[in-house]
Design a protein around this motif. Sequence first.
Motif, mmCIF file in Angstrom:
data_model
loop_
_atom_site.group_PDB
_atom_site.id
_atom_site.type_symbol
_atom_site.label_atom_id
_atom_site.label_comp_id
_atom_site.label_asym_id
_atom_site.label_seq_id
_atom_site.Cartn_x
_atom_site.Cartn_y
_atom_site.Cartn_z
ATOM 1 N N GLN A 21 -74.720 -25.093 -7.959
ATOM 2 C CA GLN A 21 -75.197 -26.605 -8.151
ATOM 3 C C GLN A 21 -74.243 -27.034 -9.184
ATOM 4 O O GLN A 21 -72.940 -28.266 -8.471
ATOM 5 C CB GLN A 21 -76.153 -26.236 -9.919
ATOM 6 N N GLU A 22 -73.729 -26.626 -9.766
ATOM 7 C CA GLU A 22 -72.046 -26.473 -11.564
ATOM 8 C C GLU A 22 -71.610 -25.988 -11.404
ATOM 9 O O GLU A 22 -72.156 -24.817 -11.706
ATOM 10 C CB GLU A 22 -72.445 -28.334 -11.901
ATOM 11 N N VAL A 23 -70.000 -25.906 -11.848
ATOM 12 C CA VAL A 23 -69.853 -24.850 -12.648
ATOM 13 C C VAL A 23 -68.398 -25.685 -13.545
ATOM 14 O O VAL A 23 -67.907 -25.917 -11.945
ATOM 15 C CB VAL A 23 -69.065 -23.930 -11.913
ATOM 16 N N ASN A 24 -68.172 -25.902 -14.621
ATOM 17 C CA ASN A 24 -67.259 -26.620 -15.140
ATOM 18 C C ASN A 24 -65.889 -26.071 -15.732
ATOM 19 O O ASN A 24 -66.149 -24.859 -16.258
ATOM 20 C CB ASN A 24 -68.019 -27.122 -16.468
ATOM 21 N N ILE A 25 -64.873 -25.736 -15.316
ATOM 22 C CA ILE A 25 -64.454 -24.749 -15.284
ATOM 23 C C ILE A 25 -62.667 -25.363 -16.410
ATOM 24 O O ILE A 25 -62.579 -26.041 -15.961
ATOM 25 C CB ILE A 25 -63.916 -24.433 -13.829
ATOM 26 N N MET A 26 -62.799 -24.526 -17.558
ATOM 27 C CA MET A 26 -61.621 -24.652 -17.822
ATOM 28 C C MET A 26 -60.622 -24.046 -17.872
ATOM 29 O O MET A 26 -60.252 -22.858 -18.077
ATOM 30 C CB MET A 26 -61.309 -24.833 -19.643
ATOM 31 N N GLY A 27 -59.119 -24.661 -18.066
ATOM 32 C CA GLY A 27 -57.519 -24.364 -17.599
ATOM 33 C C GLY A 27 -57.008 -24.583 -18.040
ATOM 34 O O GLY A 27 -57.015 -25.362 -19.017
ATOM 35 N N TRP A 28 -55.050 -24.065 -17.925
ATOM 36 C CA TRP A 28 -53.906 -24.653 -18.705
ATOM 37 C C TRP A 28 -53.031 -25.661 -18.464
ATOM 38 O O TRP A 28 -52.436 -26.060 -18.485
ATOM 39 C CB TRP A 28 -52.992 -23.150 -18.461
ATOM 40 N N GLY A 29 -54.188 -26.305 -16.915
ATOM 41 C CA GLY A 29 -53.304 -27.594 -16.759
ATOM 42 C C GLY A 29 -51.863 -26.833 -15.538
ATOM 43 O O GLY A 29 -51.350 -26.189 -15.394
ATOM 44 N N GLY A 30 -50.988 -28.110 -15.002
ATOM 45 C CA GLY A 30 -49.961 -28.229 -14.310
ATOM 46 C C GLY A 30 -50.187 -27.770 -12.892
ATOM 47 O O GLY A 30 -51.054 -27.219 -12.660
ATOM 48 N N GLU A 46 -66.826 -26.488 -0.751
ATOM 49 C CA GLU A 46 -66.670 -26.152 0.204
ATOM 50 C C GLU A 46 -67.823 -25.169 0.528
ATOM 51 O O GLU A 46 -68.825 -25.886 2.007
ATOM 52 C CB GLU A 46 -65.450 -25.996 0.883
ATOM 53 N N LYS A 47 -67.753 -24.205 0.058
ATOM 54 C CA LYS A 47 -68.309 -23.190 0.931
ATOM 55 C C LYS A 47 -70.152 -22.919 0.475
ATOM 56 O O LYS A 47 -70.975 -22.793 1.247
ATOM 57 C CB LYS A 47 -67.597 -21.428 0.766
ATOM 58 N N THR A 48 -70.160 -23.413 -0.967
ATOM 59 C CA THR A 48 -71.193 -23.613 -1.709
ATOM 60 C C THR A 48 -71.644 -25.062 -1.653
ATOM 61 O O THR A 48 -73.164 -24.983 -1.527
ATOM 62 C CB THR A 48 -71.194 -22.889 -3.217
ATOM 63 N N GLY A 49 -70.753 -26.216 -1.878
ATOM 64 C CA GLY A 49 -71.957 -27.612 -2.056
ATOM 65 C C GLY A 49 -72.131 -27.953 -3.704
ATOM 66 O O GLY A 49 -72.231 -28.663 -3.874
ATOM 67 N N ALA A 50 -71.468 -26.741 -4.303
ATOM 68 C CA ALA A 50 -70.844 -26.943 -5.790
ATOM 69 C C ALA A 50 -70.704 -27.474 -6.196
ATOM 70 O O ALA A 50 -68.777 -28.476 -5.169
ATOM 71 C CB ALA A 50 -71.229 -25.465 -6.676
ATOM 72 N N LYS A 51 -70.766 -28.604 -7.023
ATOM 73 C CA LYS A 51 -69.498 -29.296 -7.919
ATOM 74 C C LYS A 51 -68.808 -28.318 -8.649
ATOM 75 O O LYS A 51 -69.683 -27.810 -9.737
ATOM 76 C CB LYS A 51 -70.387 -30.436 -8.746
ATOM 77 N N VAL A 52 -67.410 -28.873 -8.176
ATOM 78 C CA VAL A 52 -66.732 -27.656 -9.448
ATOM 79 C C VAL A 52 -65.708 -28.626 -10.033
ATOM 80 O O VAL A 52 -65.192 -30.021 -9.782
ATOM 81 C CB VAL A 52 -66.174 -26.829 -8.639
ATOM 82 N N VAL A 53 -65.638 -29.058 -11.096
ATOM 83 C CA VAL A 53 -65.277 -29.040 -12.416
ATOM 84 C C VAL A 53 -64.499 -28.916 -13.223
ATOM 85 O O VAL A 53 -64.310 -27.679 -13.607
ATOM 86 C CB VAL A 53 -65.837 -30.486 -13.598
ATOM 87 N N SER A 54 -62.869 -29.472 -12.883
ATOM 88 C CA SER A 54 -61.638 -28.019 -12.435
ATOM 89 C C SER A 54 -61.013 -29.454 -14.649
ATOM 90 O O SER A 54 -61.245 -30.869 -14.897
ATOM 91 C CB SER A 54 -60.544 -28.645 -12.351
#
Length: 358
Positions: A21-30, A46-54
């Motif tokens: 489905q979807e996963v929203n991932i919070m990171g440090w940037g840069g 690519e593997k799952t078709g999920a929407k990945v939001v960084s």
Amino acid sequence: MKKLLILSTAIGGLSLPAVAQEVNIMGWGGSYTVSQVEAYHKPYAEKTGAKVVSIDADNPATPIKAQVEAGNVSFDIASVEFADAVRFCDEGLLELIDPAILTPAPDGTPAMDDFLPDTVTDCFVPTDVYATVIAYDGARYDGKEAPATMADFFDLEAFPGKRGARKNAKVLLEMALIGDGVATADIYSMLETSEGVDRAFAKLDDIKSEMIWWEAGAQPPQLLADGEVAMTVAYNGRIFNANVSEGREFEIIWDGQVYDVEGWVVPKGAPNLETALDFIAYSTSTEPLAKAAEWISYGPPRKSSAPLVGMYQDGKTEMGPNLPTSPENMGNALFSNLEFWADRDAELNERFNAWLLQ
């Protein structure tokens, strides 16, 4: 905060399983987030078709407490430092992560035997290892014997010159004892005693007259470049970046490195919990962790990943020798003890500040 959409459509328009489905991932940037996008986000999408939001944040740990307590969590995974993960888990702000979801090594070794000891906790799975090390300018020792051990950092007779270090007791006391011959396995039990603390400060006395203190991670490479110090305590990533981006010839003394970890946590009430756990299992498997280390000089926390790490993105720098977790660099390494410093930080820094004034 800046958001980056990695993939937003299902593969071939097919109906995907619930996890994709979807996963929203919070990171440090840069460059840190770039390494994760290339090694984890894009391949997972690519593997799952999920929407990945960084999502970029100055410190991904900061929003966790406020959002969980407000009952309005907007992201699923955050990349945080080990200390924050342990604290938030104790406070009930994070979802538990069953270690059974973690992928075995390619040879079948269980995940918990493959990760570095004590780095996987109830709410945290590590993604990378960074280190505080000793560094020097190789050009300074051209044709001469170069320093090679932690003891050399404290030897002004054999290796004269100024020494740089962060103006803080943490790590420096550990390095002082290592430089005085204490085995890494005994460092924290030694620092639990007044005799051990006295011994560490006595060792620091050996170089106190030659110290230059720094407070920001960007300063040690500059101190070396300007020739202000012969050696300095530094963060391994800063030294690597100076070499590959500025053409420096800085060298790292890995003996006595003090390492720490960063990794994934899931805030309590994450909107896409199932996908978040699936993503964590995928991204912390052997191959993705090795791939991330080809983008940034932080080591993979799984033993099986080390042999798979290839070249840096410049196509000419072999990453293995530049990683804290490479077997040849871990021989005398020390895992920073979170609980020790949580209990003793104020006391030991008070002693450190008094020592500075003596």
